[in-house]
Design an enzyme around this catalytic site. Structure first.
Site, PDB file in Angstrom:
ATOM      1  N   HIS A 203      -8.250 -10.513  -1.530  1.00  0.00           N
ATOM      2  CA  HIS A 203      -8.345  -9.781  -0.254  1.00  0.00           C
ATOM      3  C   HIS A 203      -9.438  -8.717  -0.282  1.00  0.00           C
ATOM      4  O   HIS A 203      -9.916  -8.308  -1.343  1.00  0.00           O
ATOM      5  CB  HIS A 203      -6.995  -9.122   0.059  1.00  0.00           C
ATOM      6  CG  HIS A 203      -6.621  -8.077  -0.949  1.00  0.00           C
ATOM      7  ND1 HIS A 203      -7.162  -6.810  -0.960  1.00  0.00           N
ATOM      8  CD2 HIS A 203      -5.770  -8.132  -2.003  1.00  0.00           C
ATOM      9  CE1 HIS A 203      -6.648  -6.116  -1.960  1.00  0.00           C
ATOM     10  NE2 HIS A 203      -5.812  -6.895  -2.624  1.00  0.00           N
TER      11      HIS A 203
ATOM     12  N   ASP B 261      -7.836   1.323   1.172  1.00  0.00           N
ATOM     13  CA  ASP B 261      -8.012   2.712   0.745  1.00  0.00           C
ATOM     14  C   ASP B 261      -7.455   2.929  -0.661  1.00  0.00           C
ATOM     15  O   ASP B 261      -8.008   3.702  -1.435  1.00  0.00           O
ATOM     16  CB  ASP B 261      -7.343   3.671   1.738  1.00  0.00           C
ATOM     17  CG  ASP B 261      -8.104   3.752   3.058  1.00  0.00           C
ATOM     18  OD1 ASP B 261      -9.290   3.336   3.106  1.00  0.00           O
ATOM     19  OD2 ASP B 261      -7.514   4.222   4.051  1.00  0.00           O
ATOM     20  N   TRP B 262      -6.358   2.267  -0.993  1.00  0.00           N
ATOM     21  CA  TRP B 262      -5.796   2.399  -2.349  1.00  0.00           C
ATOM     22  C   TRP B 262      -6.725   1.786  -3.391  1.00  0.00           C
ATOM     23  O   TRP B 262      -6.885   2.340  -4.474  1.00  0.00           O
ATOM     24  CB  TRP B 262      -4.401   1.767  -2.425  1.00  0.00           C
ATOM     25  CG  TRP B 262      -3.307   2.664  -1.920  1.00  0.00           C
ATOM     26  CD1 TRP B 262      -3.423   3.697  -1.035  1.00  0.00           C
ATOM     27  CD2 TRP B 262      -1.920   2.590  -2.273  1.00  0.00           C
ATOM     28  NE1 TRP B 262      -2.189   4.257  -0.807  1.00  0.00           N
ATOM     29  CE2 TRP B 262      -1.253   3.595  -1.557  1.00  0.00           C
ATOM     30  CE3 TRP B 262      -1.185   1.745  -3.096  1.00  0.00           C
ATOM     31  CZ2 TRP B 262       0.120   3.808  -1.663  1.00  0.00           C
ATOM     32  CZ3 TRP B 262       0.186   1.948  -3.196  1.00  0.00           C
ATOM     33  CH2 TRP B 262       0.827   2.975  -2.493  1.00  0.00           C
ATOM     34  N   ASN B 263      -7.348   0.649  -3.080  1.00  0.00           N
ATOM     35  CA  ASN B 263      -8.348   0.082  -3.996  1.00  0.00           C
ATOM     36  C   ASN B 263      -9.449   1.103  -4.256  1.00  0.00           C
ATOM     37  O   ASN B 263      -9.884   1.281  -5.396  1.00  0.00           O
ATOM     38  CB  ASN B 263      -9.041  -1.156  -3.403  1.00  0.00           C
ATOM     39  CG  ASN B 263      -8.201  -2.403  -3.384  1.00  0.00           C
ATOM     40  OD1 ASN B 263      -8.296  -3.174  -2.435  1.00  0.00           O
ATOM     41  ND2 ASN B 263      -7.396  -2.657  -4.397  1.00  0.00           N
TER      42      ASN B 263
ATOM     43  N   TYR C 231       4.664  -4.301  -9.536  1.00  0.00           N
ATOM     44  CA  TYR C 231       4.318  -3.340 -10.585  1.00  0.00           C
ATOM     45  C   TYR C 231       5.370  -2.260 -10.812  1.00  0.00           C
ATOM     46  O   TYR C 231       5.172  -1.370 -11.633  1.00  0.00           O
ATOM     47  CB  TYR C 231       2.969  -2.670 -10.289  1.00  0.00           C
ATOM     48  CG  TYR C 231       1.784  -3.506 -10.712  1.00  0.00           C
ATOM     49  CD1 TYR C 231       1.348  -3.519 -12.035  1.00  0.00           C
ATOM     50  CD2 TYR C 231       1.092  -4.283  -9.788  1.00  0.00           C
ATOM     51  CE1 TYR C 231       0.255  -4.276 -12.422  1.00  0.00           C
ATOM     52  CE2 TYR C 231       0.001  -5.043 -10.165  1.00  0.00           C
ATOM     53  CZ  TYR C 231      -0.409  -5.029 -11.484  1.00  0.00           C
ATOM     54  OH  TYR C 231      -1.496  -5.785 -11.861  1.00  0.00           O
TER      55      TYR C 231
ATOM     56  N   GLU D  68       1.014 -10.298  -4.728  1.00  0.00           N
ATOM     57  CA  GLU D  68       0.558  -9.596  -5.922  1.00  0.00           C
ATOM     58  C   GLU D  68       1.715  -9.386  -6.885  1.00  0.00           C
ATOM     59  O   GLU D  68       2.887  -9.452  -6.495  1.00  0.00           O
ATOM     60  CB  GLU D  68      -0.054  -8.240  -5.518  1.00  0.00           C
ATOM     61  CG  GLU D  68      -0.549  -7.379  -6.653  1.00  0.00           C
ATOM     62  CD  GLU D  68      -1.628  -8.031  -7.514  1.00  0.00           C
ATOM     63  OE1 GLU D  68      -1.298  -8.995  -8.247  1.00  0.00           O
ATOM     64  OE2 GLU D  68      -2.776  -7.562  -7.480  1.00  0.00           O
ATOM     65  N   ARG D  69       1.366  -9.126  -8.126  1.00  0.00           N
ATOM     66  CA  ARG D  69       2.359  -8.790  -9.144  1.00  0.00           C
ATOM     67  C   ARG D  69       3.184  -7.596  -8.665  1.00  0.00           C
ATOM     68  O   ARG D  69       2.660  -6.666  -8.060  1.00  0.00           O
ATOM     69  CB  ARG D  69       1.644  -8.400 -10.446  1.00  0.00           C
ATOM     70  CG  ARG D  69       2.594  -8.011 -11.561  1.00  0.00           C
ATOM     71  CD  ARG D  69       1.883  -7.303 -12.716  1.00  0.00           C
ATOM     72  NE  ARG D  69       0.815  -8.072 -13.310  1.00  0.00           N
ATOM     73  CZ  ARG D  69       0.928  -8.769 -14.442  1.00  0.00           C
ATOM     74  NH1 ARG D  69       2.075  -8.801 -15.090  1.00  0.00           N
ATOM     75  NH2 ARG D  69      -0.106  -9.410 -14.920  1.00  0.00           N
TER      76      ARG D  69
END
Length: 195
Positions: free
Chosen positions: A8, A12-14, A87, A84-85
């Site tokens: 993807h 903002d977190w990336n 976490y 996604e994994r």
């Protein structure tokens, strides 16, 4: 059969280095632009896609919507196996915060995260399911970096050595009973616009 695997676009977190996991963080404007750049690239290339599918987390789903709309291909209902994994306790934390709270070996501790084996297993089940249901289709799949990295460890044996970039494209081809990478973690569509 070919499967195009896409990470993807940027969120903002990336951008600040936070682990997203299964927290549903939307694309930011740069991520939307990245999706458009990949869509433009795919319009020019010889790969042909029959439909797209995503994990259902909004950052992957919106990426898939942008690209499938540009390619004028159907978007299948989301598939949770592409998520996604998970976490656990480190979702939402930056690298500094993770190490401060749990130490440098946080990834080796049981903090509620999904194991590599669990991730690889659901990735292989997805690929096998697509092969059995759509053996003559070429499918564009939008998923997540941690998930894709584990899937690539299995199907691209020995190729994986770098971080999976946002909006990277990997193309796998099914031959006999095995998957072969035709293209791996390619982001040239992003690089050309930056120069």
């Amino acid at each position: 059969m070919q499967i195009g695997l896409v990470r993807h676009g940027l969120t903002d977190w990336n951008a600040v280095g936070k682990i997203q996991g299964q927290t549903d963080i939307p694309l930011n404007e740069e991520g939307r632009n990245q999706a458009r750049l990949l869509g433009e690239r795919l319009l020019q290339e010889s790969y042909r896609w029959d439909f797209a599918i995503s994990s259902g987390l909004s950052r992957a789903e919106e990426t898939a919507k942008i690209i499938s709309s540009m390619l004028n291909i159907p978007l299948a209902p989301p598939d949770n196996r592409l998520r996604e994994r998970r976490y656990g306790q480190v979702e939402g934390l930056t690298a500094e915060e993770r190490e401060s709270r749990f130490g440098a070996d946080w990834h080796l501790q049981d903090l509620g995260q999904e194991s590599d084996i669990e991730l690889q297993s659901r990735g292989l089940v997805f690929l096998d399911d697509m092969w059995h249901k759509h053996p003559d289709a070429n499918i564009l799949v939008v998923s997540h970096g941690g998930f894709l990295a584990q899937l690539y460890k299995l199907v691209c044996r020995g190729v994986l050595s770098e971080r999976i970039g946002n909006l990277s494209l990997t193309v796998l081809e099914r031959k006999d009973d095995d998957w072969s990478p035709l293209l791996f973690n390619c982001t040239k569509h992003l690089l050309t616009k930056q120069s």
